[in-house]
Design a protein around this motif. Structure first.
Motif, mmCIF file in Angstrom:
data_model
loop_
_atom_site.group_PDB
_atom_site.id
_atom_site.type_symbol
_atom_site.label_atom_id
_atom_site.label_comp_id
_atom_site.label_asym_id
_atom_site.label_seq_id
_atom_site.Cartn_x
_atom_site.Cartn_y
_atom_site.Cartn_z
ATOM 1 N N ASP A 173 79.574 -48.024 44.569
ATOM 2 C CA ASP A 173 78.452 -47.227 44.090
ATOM 3 C C ASP A 173 77.990 -46.277 45.195
ATOM 4 N N PRO A 174 77.838 -44.978 44.888
ATOM 5 C CA PRO A 174 77.280 -44.046 45.874
ATOM 6 C C PRO A 174 75.786 -44.336 46.070
ATOM 7 N N LEU A 175 75.409 -44.566 47.315
ATOM 8 C CA LEU A 175 74.083 -45.104 47.624
ATOM 9 C C LEU A 175 73.360 -44.239 48.641
ATOM 10 N N VAL A 176 72.049 -44.085 48.449
ATOM 11 C CA VAL A 176 71.174 -43.456 49.432
ATOM 12 C C VAL A 176 70.119 -44.467 49.850
ATOM 13 N N ILE A 177 69.911 -44.592 51.158
ATOM 14 C CA ILE A 177 68.838 -45.418 51.697
ATOM 15 C C ILE A 177 67.851 -44.491 52.382
ATOM 16 N N CYS A 178 66.617 -44.487 51.920
ATOM 17 C CA CYS A 178 65.577 -43.649 52.516
ATOM 18 C C CYS A 178 64.802 -44.473 53.537
ATOM 19 N N GLY A 179 64.933 -44.102 54.805
ATOM 20 C CA GLY A 179 64.234 -44.817 55.863
ATOM 21 C C GLY A 179 65.151 -45.716 56.656
ATOM 22 N N TYR A 190 64.950 -36.913 43.307
ATOM 23 C CA TYR A 190 65.676 -35.660 43.082
ATOM 24 C C TYR A 190 67.150 -35.749 43.491
ATOM 25 N N ALA A 191 67.489 -36.746 44.310
ATOM 26 C CA ALA A 191 68.888 -36.911 44.724
ATOM 27 C C ALA A 191 69.672 -37.849 43.801
ATOM 28 N N THR A 192 69.034 -38.342 42.741
ATOM 29 C CA THR A 192 69.636 -39.342 41.861
ATOM 30 C C THR A 192 70.272 -38.692 40.629
ATOM 31 N N ARG A 193 71.415 -39.212 40.241
ATOM 32 C CA ARG A 193 72.119 -38.686 39.073
ATOM 33 C C ARG A 193 71.432 -39.093 37.765
ATOM 34 N N PHE A 194 71.815 -38.438 36.689
ATOM 35 C CA PHE A 194 71.360 -38.812 35.347
ATOM 36 C C PHE A 194 71.743 -40.272 35.096
ATOM 37 N N GLY A 195 70.762 -41.070 34.677
ATOM 38 C CA GLY A 195 71.036 -42.477 34.383
ATOM 39 C C GLY A 195 71.041 -43.380 35.600
ATOM 40 N N GLN A 212 75.530 -34.340 51.707
ATOM 41 C CA GLN A 212 76.138 -35.334 52.600
ATOM 42 C C GLN A 212 76.843 -36.425 51.817
ATOM 43 N N LEU A 213 76.241 -36.854 50.701
ATOM 44 C CA LEU A 213 76.840 -37.923 49.899
ATOM 45 C C LEU A 213 78.092 -37.434 49.168
ATOM 46 N N GLY A 214 78.158 -36.117 48.895
ATOM 47 C CA GLY A 214 79.288 -35.556 48.157
ATOM 48 C C GLY A 214 79.122 -35.648 46.659
ATOM 49 N N GLN A 215 77.986 -36.151 46.221
ATOM 50 C CA GLN A 215 77.680 -36.334 44.799
ATOM 51 C C GLN A 215 76.231 -36.800 44.705
ATOM 52 N N GLU A 216 75.703 -36.821 43.488
ATOM 53 C CA GLU A 216 74.378 -37.399 43.318
ATOM 54 C C GLU A 216 74.473 -38.925 43.396
ATOM 55 N N THR A 244 64.511 -29.724 48.696
ATOM 56 C CA THR A 244 65.421 -29.256 49.740
ATOM 57 C C THR A 244 66.068 -30.438 50.454
ATOM 58 N N ILE A 245 65.268 -31.446 50.764
ATOM 59 C CA ILE A 245 65.812 -32.660 51.397
ATOM 60 C C ILE A 245 66.801 -33.332 50.455
ATOM 61 N N ALA A 246 66.460 -33.397 49.158
ATOM 62 C CA ALA A 246 67.365 -34.011 48.185
ATOM 63 C C ALA A 246 68.702 -33.278 48.130
ATOM 64 N N ALA A 247 68.662 -31.950 48.199
ATOM 65 C CA ALA A 247 69.907 -31.166 48.183
ATOM 66 C C ALA A 247 70.767 -31.491 49.405
ATOM 67 N N ARG A 248 70.135 -31.672 50.562
ATOM 68 C CA ARG A 248 70.881 -32.039 51.775
ATOM 69 C C ARG A 248 71.481 -33.441 51.645
#
Length: 358
Positions: A177-183, A267-272, A244-248, A236-240
């Protein structure tokens, strides 16, 4: 000579509604039939400890009197009550500090979600004193044995790891799963360690501090980082992040509780996809409601944890998660006030501050 004779003073770190911080001498507690007296050998300082000291409250939990801090602790059993069967003096243990009522009439305890028990005694949450003290009496049912090769420092770090693992479990993270961790604070970094063990790929982690992002790369070299600039627009941060992730992201673990960071994650999360908030923030916050709605993004939250400590200890014992690099500062119990100053001063660049007692 036993430890009680060698060190007869039960030192603890306390605060009050006046936001002071001091070492106090407490009585050595008596133990009940189902309790163990534990010599606390290592305690980590949590962000909530600092918050209670500095601000006097977290949501409805308010410091109203003299109040002991600390809930990330491990140590050695010194004495056991007459009905204790699972432990003996000399056992090395980690303390799970949320003790629910366990009554058969309690819906949450009966159904296994004891973190929601309305009558829980959570040590270090007002009005209950914490366990950042030399000697502490703890119920046998909420003590977990540590393998000999797991250090006391690692045992104390099982608590923030349990927060991260609970988040991983409830978020539904799956392999690749493509994952973002904030912080990239202690919870963000333990979440990174847990997500890596769970097989998330790719992973992006964000923070305002370059040093913490460097620590993230040190822990998990394959992680991708985004340095957040203060005042920058959330989109803007979400776009960056997406670049970096290469996808939402399919999943965002938000570990700061800061409104702008939550917005960036959304804003960085995909549909669903899902945004899972682990961090603690302000009582009331704004959210981009229609963006969430139009993109069927689930916004979820976590409150503490349940039934995670044994799993966390087994992962550390097996070497699947290495917590040792998280410790950046060490202090003696007698230096508890200085330890809190290091934990709360950005210039100290602390990740996890440990207070140790031999």
């Amino acid at each position: 000579m036993d430890i009680l004779s060698k060190k007869p003073v039960n030192l603890a770190v306390h605060t009050s509604p006046d936001h002071d911080l001091r070492l106090v001498e407490c009585e050595i507690p008596d133990i009940g039939q189902n309790d163990c007296l534990v010599h606390v050998r290592a305690s980590g300082i949590c962000g909530s400890d600092v918050h209670f000291w500095k601000h006097g409250r977290i949501g409805p939990m308010v410091v109203t009197g003299d109040y002991g801090l600390g809930h990330e602790s491990a140590g050695v059993v010194l004495k056991v009550g007459g009905s204790v069967t699972r432990f003996k003096p000399g056992d090395r243990v980690a303390l799970e500090c949320g003790v629910p009522c366990s009554k058969p009439t309690c819906f949450y305890c009966r159904t296994g979600r004891y973190n929601a028990c309305p009558d829980v005694v959570f040590f270090s949450t007002p009005p209950y004193n914490g366990v950042l003290r030399r000697y502490h009496a703890h119920p046998e049912a909420w003590i977990h044995k540590l393998p000999d090769h797991v250090s006391f420092e690692e045992g104390s770090l099982v608590e923030p790891l349990s927060v991260a693992l609970a988040g991983i479990d409830r978020s539904g993270l799956r392999l690749a799963d493509p994952l973002v961790i904030c912080g990239a604070g202690p919870i963000g970094l333990t979440s990174l360690l847990a997500a890596n063990a769970a097989g998330a790929e790719p992973i992006v982690i964000t923070d305002l501090d370059e040093g913490r992002l460097a620590k993230a790369k040190e822990l998990i070299p394959r992680v991708r980082t985004v340095l957040v600039e203060k005042g920058q627009d959330s989109k803007t941060i979400a776009a960056r992040i997406v670049e970096q992730l290469g996808q939402e992201a399919k999943l965002v673990l938000e570990c700061t509780g800061v409104e702008s960071s939550i917005h960036s994650g959304i804003y960085a999360t995909r549909f669903g996809g899902s945004v899972f908030v682990i961090g603690v923030g302000k009582d009331f916050q704004n959210i981009p409601f229609m963006h969430l709605s139009a993109n069927e993004i689930d916004l979820k939250f976590q409150y503490r944890y349940h039934d995670v400590y044994p799993k966390a200890i087994s992962l550390v014992a097996a070497g699947m998660i290495d917590l040792k690099p998280l410790v950046s500062h060490r202090f003696k119990l007698e230096e508890g006030v200085e330890a809190f100053k290091a934990a709360s001063t950005p210039a100290a660049r602390a990740i996890k501050v440990q207070i140790l007692d031999e």
